[in-house]
Write a protein that holds these residues in place. Structure first.
Motif, PDB file in Angstrom:
ATOM      1  N   GLY A 185      45.989  45.967  44.028  1.00 39.34           N
ATOM      2  CA  GLY A 185      45.076  45.743  45.139  1.00 39.34           C
ATOM      3  C   GLY A 185      43.873  44.898  44.775  1.00 39.34           C
ATOM      4  O   GLY A 185      43.742  44.430  43.651  1.00 39.34           O
ATOM      5  N   PRO A 186      42.962  44.698  45.720  1.00 42.42           N
ATOM      6  CA  PRO A 186      41.779  43.889  45.472  1.00 42.42           C
ATOM      7  C   PRO A 186      40.911  44.482  44.375  1.00 42.42           C
ATOM      8  O   PRO A 186      40.816  45.689  44.236  1.00 42.42           O
ATOM      9  CB  PRO A 186      41.049  43.884  46.816  1.00 42.42           C
ATOM     10  CG  PRO A 186      41.701  44.905  47.649  1.00 42.42           C
ATOM     11  CD  PRO A 186      43.002  45.265  47.047  1.00 42.42           C
ATOM     12  N   ARG A 187      40.274  43.638  43.594  1.00 44.76           N
ATOM     13  CA  ARG A 187      39.482  44.102  42.453  1.00 44.76           C
ATOM     14  C   ARG A 187      38.290  44.949  42.852  1.00 44.76           C
ATOM     15  O   ARG A 187      37.922  45.867  42.156  1.00 44.76           O
ATOM     16  CB  ARG A 187      38.958  42.908  41.661  1.00 44.76           C
ATOM     17  CG  ARG A 187      39.960  42.321  40.746  1.00 44.76           C
ATOM     18  CD  ARG A 187      39.249  41.404  39.799  1.00 44.76           C
ATOM     19  NE  ARG A 187      40.196  40.468  39.245  1.00 44.76           N
ATOM     20  CZ  ARG A 187      39.973  39.769  38.170  1.00 44.76           C
ATOM     21  NH1 ARG A 187      38.837  39.882  37.552  1.00 44.76           N
ATOM     22  NH2 ARG A 187      40.858  38.948  37.717  1.00 44.76           N
ATOM     23  N   ARG A 188      37.641  44.634  43.941  1.00 45.66           N
ATOM     24  CA  ARG A 188      36.417  45.349  44.294  1.00 45.66           C
ATOM     25  C   ARG A 188      36.692  46.728  44.876  1.00 45.66           C
ATOM     26  O   ARG A 188      35.787  47.535  44.986  1.00 45.66           O
ATOM     27  CB  ARG A 188      35.589  44.520  45.265  1.00 45.66           C
ATOM     28  CG  ARG A 188      35.082  43.251  44.580  1.00 45.66           C
ATOM     29  CD  ARG A 188      34.133  42.532  45.437  1.00 45.66           C
ATOM     30  NE  ARG A 188      32.979  43.375  45.730  1.00 45.66           N
ATOM     31  CZ  ARG A 188      31.936  42.978  46.397  1.00 45.66           C
ATOM     32  NH1 ARG A 188      31.895  41.747  46.856  1.00 45.66           N
ATOM     33  NH2 ARG A 188      30.930  43.780  46.637  1.00 45.66           N
ATOM     34  N   CYS A 189      37.907  46.985  45.307  1.00 45.60           N
ATOM     35  CA  CYS A 189      38.223  48.295  45.891  1.00 45.60           C
ATOM     36  C   CYS A 189      39.046  49.153  44.939  1.00 45.60           C
ATOM     37  O   CYS A 189      39.134  50.357  45.097  1.00 45.60           O
ATOM     38  CB  CYS A 189      38.987  48.130  47.193  1.00 45.60           C
ATOM     39  SG  CYS A 189      38.055  47.253  48.450  1.00 45.60           S
ATOM     40  N   GLU A 190      39.688  48.513  43.985  1.00 46.99           N
ATOM     41  CA  GLU A 190      40.500  49.238  43.006  1.00 46.99           C
ATOM     42  C   GLU A 190      40.144  48.746  41.623  1.00 46.99           C
ATOM     43  O   GLU A 190      39.590  47.669  41.449  1.00 46.99           O
ATOM     44  CB  GLU A 190      41.991  49.017  43.274  1.00 46.99           C
ATOM     45  CG  GLU A 190      42.442  49.610  44.580  1.00 46.99           C
ATOM     46  CD  GLU A 190      43.938  49.507  44.771  1.00 46.99           C
ATOM     47  OE1 GLU A 190      44.661  49.300  43.786  1.00 46.99           O
ATOM     48  OE2 GLU A 190      44.374  49.629  45.919  1.00 46.99           O
ATOM     49  N   ARG A 191      40.473  49.552  40.624  1.00 51.68           N
ATOM     50  CA  ARG A 191      40.262  49.157  39.240  1.00 51.68           C
ATOM     51  C   ARG A 191      41.403  49.695  38.398  1.00 51.68           C
ATOM     52  O   ARG A 191      42.090  50.629  38.765  1.00 51.68           O
ATOM     53  CB  ARG A 191      38.924  49.661  38.726  1.00 51.68           C
ATOM     54  CG  ARG A 191      38.859  51.172  38.643  1.00 51.68           C
ATOM     55  CD  ARG A 191      37.521  51.612  38.165  1.00 51.68           C
ATOM     56  NE  ARG A 191      37.500  53.064  38.014  1.00 51.68           N
ATOM     57  CZ  ARG A 191      36.436  53.733  37.662  1.00 51.68           C
ATOM     58  NH1 ARG A 191      35.316  53.109  37.418  1.00 51.68           N
ATOM     59  NH2 ARG A 191      36.491  55.033  37.536  1.00 51.68           N
ATOM     60  N   VAL A 192      41.576  49.087  37.245  1.00 47.20           N
ATOM     61  CA  VAL A 192      42.629  49.502  36.330  1.00 47.20           C
ATOM     62  C   VAL A 192      42.099  50.649  35.470  1.00 47.20           C
ATOM     63  O   VAL A 192      40.905  50.739  35.213  1.00 47.20           O
ATOM     64  CB  VAL A 192      43.089  48.293  35.477  1.00 47.20           C
ATOM     65  CG1 VAL A 192      42.020  47.857  34.509  1.00 47.20           C
ATOM     66  CG2 VAL A 192      44.386  48.575  34.765  1.00 47.20           C
ATOM     67  N   ALA A 193      43.005  51.553  35.075  1.00 49.93           N
ATOM     68  CA  ALA A 193      42.599  52.723  34.295  1.00 49.93           C
ATOM     69  C   ALA A 193      43.690  53.089  33.287  1.00 49.93           C
ATOM     70  O   ALA A 193      44.875  52.928  33.560  1.00 49.93           O
ATOM     71  CB  ALA A 193      42.346  53.913  35.221  1.00 49.93           C
ATOM     72  N   PRO A 229      35.289  53.916  42.478  1.00 51.13           N
ATOM     73  CA  PRO A 229      34.190  54.636  43.114  1.00 51.13           C
ATOM     74  C   PRO A 229      32.892  53.818  43.168  1.00 51.13           C
ATOM     75  O   PRO A 229      32.000  54.140  43.938  1.00 51.13           O
ATOM     76  CB  PRO A 229      34.013  55.872  42.231  1.00 51.13           C
ATOM     77  CG  PRO A 229      34.570  55.479  40.914  1.00 51.13           C
ATOM     78  CD  PRO A 229      35.668  54.493  41.195  1.00 51.13           C
ATOM     79  N   ASP A 230      32.806  52.750  42.379  1.00 51.22           N
ATOM     80  CA  ASP A 230      31.599  51.927  42.354  1.00 51.22           C
ATOM     81  C   ASP A 230      31.637  50.772  43.357  1.00 51.22           C
ATOM     82  O   ASP A 230      30.670  50.031  43.477  1.00 51.22           O
ATOM     83  CB  ASP A 230      31.373  51.360  40.953  1.00 51.22           C
ATOM     84  CG  ASP A 230      31.163  52.446  39.930  1.00 51.22           C
ATOM     85  OD1 ASP A 230      30.590  53.500  40.300  1.00 51.22           O
ATOM     86  OD2 ASP A 230      31.579  52.269  38.775  1.00 51.22           O
ATOM     87  N   SER A 231      32.763  50.620  44.067  1.00 47.67           N
ATOM     88  CA  SER A 231      32.894  49.523  45.012  1.00 47.67           C
ATOM     89  C   SER A 231      31.993  49.751  46.218  1.00 47.67           C
ATOM     90  O   SER A 231      31.892  50.854  46.743  1.00 47.67           O
ATOM     91  CB  SER A 231      34.347  49.389  45.469  1.00 47.67           C
ATOM     92  OG  SER A 231      34.457  48.354  46.422  1.00 47.67           O
ATOM     93  N   ASP A 232      31.318  48.683  46.646  1.00 49.07           N
ATOM     94  CA  ASP A 232      30.451  48.780  47.815  1.00 49.07           C
ATOM     95  C   ASP A 232      31.066  48.112  49.049  1.00 49.07           C
ATOM     96  O   ASP A 232      30.384  47.827  50.018  1.00 49.07           O
ATOM     97  CB  ASP A 232      29.087  48.167  47.509  1.00 49.07           C
ATOM     98  CG  ASP A 232      29.195  46.723  47.046  1.00 49.07           C
ATOM     99  OD1 ASP A 232      30.322  46.202  46.934  1.00 49.07           O
ATOM    100  OD2 ASP A 232      28.146  46.104  46.796  1.00 49.07           O
ATOM    101  N   VAL A 233      32.362  47.872  48.996  1.00 44.93           N
ATOM    102  CA  VAL A 233      33.067  47.231  50.100  1.00 44.93           C
ATOM    103  C   VAL A 233      33.592  48.309  51.048  1.00 44.93           C
ATOM    104  O   VAL A 233      34.199  49.290  50.619  1.00 44.93           O
ATOM    105  CB  VAL A 233      34.235  46.379  49.561  1.00 44.93           C
ATOM    106  CG1 VAL A 233      35.027  45.765  50.700  1.00 44.93           C
ATOM    107  CG2 VAL A 233      33.711  45.304  48.632  1.00 44.93           C
TER     108      VAL A 233
END
Length: 155
Positions: free
Chosen positions: A81-89, A110-114
């Protein structure tokens, strides 16, 4: 939902994971697995010289066996998904039977402001450095992105 809450609580309560158990996905701090120190980062230095196995996800092993302690670095990219809404873990890390096993996945950031994320898939780069402080260097490395195996390589 209950499983996620239990995993989040267990990960928050411990600073080190056991081999094969989920590691805290929100930290870049080292953790221990079976005598090896694992450091996960959301990014990598340089280009990945690998092709995907039928998909767009890629991973490669960089050997640093002459260092003290010897180490392996797995650099990869998970297309999701989009980088600002999801992240790799880093979801799982294990060292057993002469094999280093890593499982990477994407999760809500959780840090996304979108407020609303687009449907466009974005590459999520990462690197996992494993320093073998007390354990022997494994003979194989396996990397999974979610449930798909993207790398199986002998060292």
């Amino acid at each position: 939902m209950r499983r996620r809450a239990l995993l989040a609580f267990a990960a928050a309560a411990s600073t080190a994971s056991l081999a094969g158990c989920p590691t805290p996905p929100w930290t870049d701090d080292p953790t221990e697995i079976g005598g090896a120190e694992v450091t996960f980062r959301r990014g990598y230095d340089g280009e990945i010289d690998a092709t995907g196995s039928g998909g767009n996800d890629v991973a490669e092993v960089r050997r640093r066996l002459d260092e003290d302690p010897p180490r392996l670095v797995v650099a990869g990219s998970l297309l999701d998904g989009p980088r600002r809404c999801e992240r790799v873990a880093l979801f799982e890390a294990g060292l057993d039977d002469g094999t280093l096993r890593l499982r990477i996945r994407s999760e809500d950031d959780p840090d996304s402001d979108v407020d609303r994320c687009s449907d466009v898939a974005e590459p999520h780069p990462y690197s996992v450095a494993v320093a073998f402080t007390e354990a022997a260097v494994p003979k194989r490395v396996e990397v999974r992105h979610g449930d798909e195996t993207v790398l199986e390589e002998r060292i």
